[in-house]
Scaffold this active site. Structure first.
Site, PDB file in Angstrom:
ATOM      1  N   HIS A 128      36.560 -59.713 -64.602  1.00  0.00           N
ATOM      2  CA  HIS A 128      36.481 -60.970 -64.654  1.00  0.00           C
ATOM      3  C   HIS A 128      35.212 -61.766 -65.573  1.00  0.00           C
ATOM      4  CE1 HIS A 128      40.161 -60.936 -62.725  1.00  0.00           C
ATOM      5  NE2 HIS A 128      39.790 -60.658 -61.497  1.00  0.00           N
ATOM      6  N   CYS A 129      34.176 -60.891 -65.523  1.00  0.00           N
ATOM      7  CA  CYS A 129      32.833 -61.161 -66.361  1.00  0.00           C
ATOM      8  C   CYS A 129      33.067 -61.075 -67.642  1.00  0.00           C
ATOM      9  CB  CYS A 129      31.738 -60.541 -65.466  1.00  0.00           C
ATOM     10  SG  CYS A 129      30.089 -61.194 -65.992  1.00  0.00           S
TER      11      CYS A 129
END
Length: 224
Positions: A21-22
């Site tokens: 998700h980064c």
């Protein structure tokens, strides 16, 4: 380091990775740094002969971080299978997915494994990459408080086997990261899966020699 090992011997597993998700400029969803992006960019920039990558993201959540990072990069092919109803629901990032598999609440083994088999084969037939990054989240496990799917421990082991067999048949190096999973029994399932891959001969220290993975595609590459 894991990316370098995968190129060198045909496979690598980083049990601490998978922060999907980064992105390069923003964290999110328990993910503080973009390790998938960093690994691929390292290989592109520092390892001679690596110019195409496929991300196979089978965590229960959409991998919006690496999708945003490789949005306009034709060198990276992304397959993502995820619960369509849960975090992050990033519509913009979905534009980067070349093969999108949106799953329903409570999807079980038979349907799930059929879709994994079909779409992994399809993805690798569309583009043969120089490296596969396999995001092998176990939050697909039945009862996971965040995943919303209903895959058995045996289903997870079989899923990993499907992906590794597809890579091995094509002699494509594979880097596996274990990503999400929010139940205590997840650790045992990951261990069982790795043991199964070893027992099947899909991960072995002698693969580089027996399968000719190490093609001297890089000169000296520093270890980090």
């Amino acid at each position: 380091k894991a990316g370098k090992l995968a190129i060198d011997r045909g496979w690598a597993i980083n049990v601490g990775g998978g922060f999907h998700h980064c992105s390069s400029d923003k964290g999110g969803g328990f993910c503080a740094y973009a390790d998938i992006t960093l690994a691929i960019k390292f290989l592109f920039e520092r390892v001679q002969g690596v110019s195409k990558a496929t991300i196979i993201d089978l965590d229960a959540h959409q991998g919006n971080g690496h999708e945003r990072d490789f949005m306009d990069d034709n060198r990276v092919y992304i397959m993502d299978a995820y619960n369509r109803y849960i975090y992050p629901g990033d519509g913009f990032a979905k534009r980067a997915i070349k093969r999108k598999v949106e799953l329903e609440w409570g999807t079980e083994d038979t349907e799930y494994l059929q879709k994994v088999q079909t779409h992994v084969e399809g993805a690798l037939n569309e583009l043969k990459p120089d490296i596969i990054v396999y995001n092998a989240g176990t939050d697909i496990l039945d009862g996971d408080p965040l995943g919303g799917l209903a895959i058995s421990p045996q289903g997870i082991v079989k899923r990993d086997e499907i992906v590794f067999k597809a890579a091995r048949r094509r002699r494509i190096p594979i880097l596996m990261v274990t990503s999400g999973g929010y139940q205590k029994r997840t650790a045992r399932i990951i261990a069982d899966s790795v043991i199964n891959l070893h027992n099947l001969g899909l991960i072995d220290k002698d693969l580089a020699t027996s399968e000719n993975y190490n093609l001297n595609v890089y000169p000296s590459v520093p270890s980090y």
